[in-house]
Enzyme design. Sequence first.
Site, mmCIF file in Angstrom:
data_model
loop_
_atom_site.group_PDB
_atom_site.id
_atom_site.type_symbol
_atom_site.label_atom_id
_atom_site.label_comp_id
_atom_site.label_asym_id
_atom_site.label_seq_id
_atom_site.Cartn_x
_atom_site.Cartn_y
_atom_site.Cartn_z
ATOM 1 N N SER A 232 0.766 -1.452 0.123
ATOM 2 C CA SER A 232 -0.043 -0.115 0.050
ATOM 3 C C SER A 232 1.042 1.299 0.036
ATOM 4 O O SER A 232 1.983 1.372 0.654
ATOM 5 C CB SER A 232 -0.907 -0.088 1.112
ATOM 6 O OG SER A 232 -0.121 0.031 2.388
ATOM 7 N N VAL A 235 1.915 2.455 3.656
ATOM 8 C CA VAL A 235 3.444 1.648 4.116
ATOM 9 C C VAL A 235 4.340 2.044 3.269
ATOM 10 O O VAL A 235 5.618 2.291 3.833
ATOM 11 C CB VAL A 235 2.931 0.176 4.059
ATOM 12 C CG1 VAL A 235 4.277 -0.499 4.602
ATOM 13 C CG2 VAL A 235 1.708 -0.191 4.998
ATOM 14 N N GLY A 236 4.053 2.107 2.297
ATOM 15 C CA GLY A 236 5.358 2.511 1.215
ATOM 16 C C GLY A 236 6.030 3.815 1.505
ATOM 17 O O GLY A 236 7.102 4.008 1.457
ATOM 18 N N GLU A 253 6.561 -0.295 -5.252
ATOM 19 C CA GLU A 253 5.346 -0.399 -6.139
ATOM 20 C C GLU A 253 4.235 -0.424 -5.256
ATOM 21 O O GLU A 253 3.999 -1.405 -4.173
ATOM 22 C CB GLU A 253 5.638 -1.799 -6.954
ATOM 23 C CG GLU A 253 6.726 -1.911 -7.912
ATOM 24 C CD GLU A 253 6.439 -0.891 -9.004
ATOM 25 O OE1 GLU A 253 5.584 -0.564 -9.391
ATOM 26 O OE2 GLU A 253 7.497 -0.370 -9.515
ATOM 27 N N CYS A 287 -3.615 -4.190 -7.728
ATOM 28 C CA CYS A 287 -3.228 -2.720 -7.832
ATOM 29 C C CYS A 287 -3.465 -2.263 -8.879
ATOM 30 O O CYS A 287 -3.969 -0.860 -9.032
ATOM 31 C CB CYS A 287 -1.756 -2.672 -7.737
ATOM 32 S SG CYS A 287 -0.775 -3.637 -8.887
HETATM 33 P P1 NAD Z 1 0.323 -3.599 2.953
HETATM 34 O O1 NAD Z 1 1.112 -2.353 2.595
HETATM 35 O O2 NAD Z 1 -0.635 -3.486 4.116
HETATM 36 O O3 NAD Z 1 1.245 -4.829 3.199
HETATM 37 C C1 NAD Z 1 2.167 -5.102 2.174
HETATM 38 C C2 NAD Z 1 3.499 -5.825 2.856
HETATM 39 O O4 NAD Z 1 4.000 -5.007 3.977
HETATM 40 C C3 NAD Z 1 2.921 -6.913 3.803
HETATM 41 O O5 NAD Z 1 4.037 -8.089 3.892
HETATM 42 C C4 NAD Z 1 3.072 -6.432 5.354
HETATM 43 O O6 NAD Z 1 3.252 -7.226 6.192
HETATM 44 C C5 NAD Z 1 4.059 -5.441 5.231
HETATM 45 N N1 NAD Z 1 3.959 -4.001 5.953
HETATM 46 C C6 NAD Z 1 3.022 -3.879 6.690
HETATM 47 N N2 NAD Z 1 3.243 -2.599 7.390
HETATM 48 C C7 NAD Z 1 4.533 -2.627 7.486
HETATM 49 C C8 NAD Z 1 5.557 -1.765 7.805
HETATM 50 N N3 NAD Z 1 5.277 -0.597 8.726
HETATM 51 N N4 NAD Z 1 6.866 -1.740 7.653
HETATM 52 C C9 NAD Z 1 7.039 -2.655 6.941
HETATM 53 N N5 NAD Z 1 6.369 -3.512 6.223
HETATM 54 C C10 NAD Z 1 5.204 -3.493 6.592
HETATM 55 O O7 NAD Z 1 -0.456 -3.920 1.573
HETATM 56 P P2 NAD Z 1 -1.452 -4.946 1.264
HETATM 57 O O8 NAD Z 1 -2.862 -4.531 1.990
HETATM 58 O O9 NAD Z 1 -1.107 -6.327 1.725
HETATM 59 O O10 NAD Z 1 -1.741 -5.051 -0.212
HETATM 60 C C11 NAD Z 1 -2.425 -4.277 -0.849
HETATM 61 C C12 NAD Z 1 -1.891 -2.882 -1.405
HETATM 62 O O11 NAD Z 1 -0.776 -3.116 -2.324
HETATM 63 C C13 NAD Z 1 -2.878 -2.078 -2.328
HETATM 64 O O12 NAD Z 1 -2.628 -0.909 -1.890
HETATM 65 C C14 NAD Z 1 -2.271 -2.646 -3.714
HETATM 66 O O13 NAD Z 1 -2.440 -1.501 -4.507
HETATM 67 C C15 NAD Z 1 -0.920 -2.736 -3.533
HETATM 68 N N6 NAD Z 1 -0.265 -3.393 -4.406
HETATM 69 C C16 NAD Z 1 0.702 -2.860 -5.478
HETATM 70 C C17 NAD Z 1 1.163 -3.455 -6.484
HETATM 71 C C18 NAD Z 1 2.325 -3.033 -7.478
HETATM 72 O O14 NAD Z 1 2.887 -3.608 -8.323
HETATM 73 N N7 NAD Z 1 2.081 -1.396 -7.455
HETATM 74 C C19 NAD Z 1 0.871 -4.983 -6.443
HETATM 75 C C20 NAD Z 1 0.216 -5.263 -5.834
HETATM 76 C C21 NAD Z 1 -0.177 -4.700 -4.500
#
Ligand code: NAD
Length: 486
Positions: A232, A235-236, A253, A287
């Site tokens: 997300s 988080v990014g 990403e 995404c």
């Molecule tokens: P998320 O950001 O909640 O989690 C992604 C990963 O990050 C997980 O492994 C999670 O445990 C980890 N994480 C969570 N908090 C963290 C922190 N503070 N520090 C480090 N790592 C942490 O996302 P999600 O809900 O699992 O996935 C959905 C999101 O991902 C959507 O926003 C979607 O658009 C995006 N996404 C983007 C792409 C792309 O290629 N651009 C592809 C797939 C999903």
Amino acid sequence: MNTASNVVWNEHIFMGGWRTGHGAQVPVIEPATGDLLSTLQTASVEDVDHAANIAQKTQQEWATTPFDRKAEIIRNAAALLKSRAEEINGWNTRECGSIPPKAQWELQATYEQALMAAALPMQPIGQIFPSSMPGRRNYWKRIPIGTVGVIAPWNFPVLLAMRSVFPALAMGNCVILKPDVKSAICGGALMAEILREAGLPEGVFHVLPGGPEIGEALVKHPLIKMISFTGSTAVGLKIGETCGRMLKKAALELGGNNAMVILDDADLESAASCAAWGSFLHQGQICMQSGRHIVHESIAEKYAHLLSQRAKNLFCGNPWKEQVHLGPLISETQAQRVERIVNRSIDMGATLLAGGKRKGNFYEATVLGNVTPDMPVYSEEIFGPVAPITTFSTDDEAVTLINGSDYGLSTAIHSRSTERALRIANRIQVGMVHINDQTVNNEFQVPFGGLGSSGSSGRFGGPANIEEFTTSQWISVIEQGIQYPF
Ligand code: NAD
């Protein structure tokens, strides 16, 4: 769910070999039924430190392993992805709620990523530059970054982890992968087994399942020199901040809110078919999902009708037991969030044209008309099977609507005039534009990535992989001693 190897991940994490993990043991729940499939051993913060130290010690040796051996190991892994396809796809279906064709496509794409990565060690890795100093040679070459931390999401757990892992390994890095706990068997443990069986030396690859605290530990660890994160935007942003403070490379990403733009000269049958696929595939948990349908006012009614008819013909159910179009959403919390966004938008004046009902983790394929940009279904990334339709009257207005989102991942434009569609494509700030298709597209050989809130401009795939997973070094050589003025 039992497989020959699941005793391993019940108690162990993969730190170059299976070792005792020190985090909690967590249940692996099937989202379609709520059944317990297995238990999963997670990592502790101390395990991250331990893995980073092992990787640090191993990396030089891996980097100097002959290029053809590196390539052979990755090719072996590709073959194992194929021979263990039934097991991997079964876990992807049960653990993550993927319908079997989605799981099969994901595995095929991962296989292609592996083959592409296996070709990387054979590529030229440098250039020779002229020098103004007589007798001096300037070599400029790509070198590994060191240890790369890969943090992956649950929606395409195999592909989105391995599109970073394979090229990072191919370029001589060690890798520590942190899969999401909701997808850590197909997107983590099975990948560890495959790379071990493929012949990867001990210590080069680690899989540490865990929650945000394990991700944060990876990001903050000084021995981990790059973070490749898919997830997300919220988080990014945090990861980017931490990496920025540490001067650590971050490939981010992130999320999307992607526009399907239908011009008045479009082939509407084709546009509606593309739209149904782009909005409802994998329950909209992608995404690149087609999350905003921006449609010319003169054809909006017909387009809404065609799309609604398609949505009404799609069935939700348990993908492990029945042939369905839509499986469950990943959790009830996520399904409730989708329901809330849809209901709030209806309260604000949107018209429900199809779907709109939730049953536990399942949410119907939904189409909403009369959507305006102030409604949450338009402005937020829904991550659910919802197609909101908004209208425009001029191409300028369409461009303004597309660029009105902070996200910039993918856009699709439908028109019988390629020139007209290209004129719009040239005016929008998105990383990927597909003319007469939908927004969910990924071809491993073409660099992939978003702009704005969708990413940090890093790119995956094809020639971008060499740049993404290496840094560079200038070496100059003078054969004979020279004299400076002092
Ligand atoms: P998320 O950001 O909640 O989690 C992604 C990963 O990050 C997980 O492994 C999670 O445990 C980890 N994480 C969570 N908090 C963290 C922190 N503070 N520090 C480090 N790592 C942490 O996302 P999600 O809900 O699992 O996935 C959905 C999101 O991902 C959507 O926003 C979607 O658009 C995006 N996404 C983007 C792409 C792309 O290629 N651009 C592809 C797939 C999903």
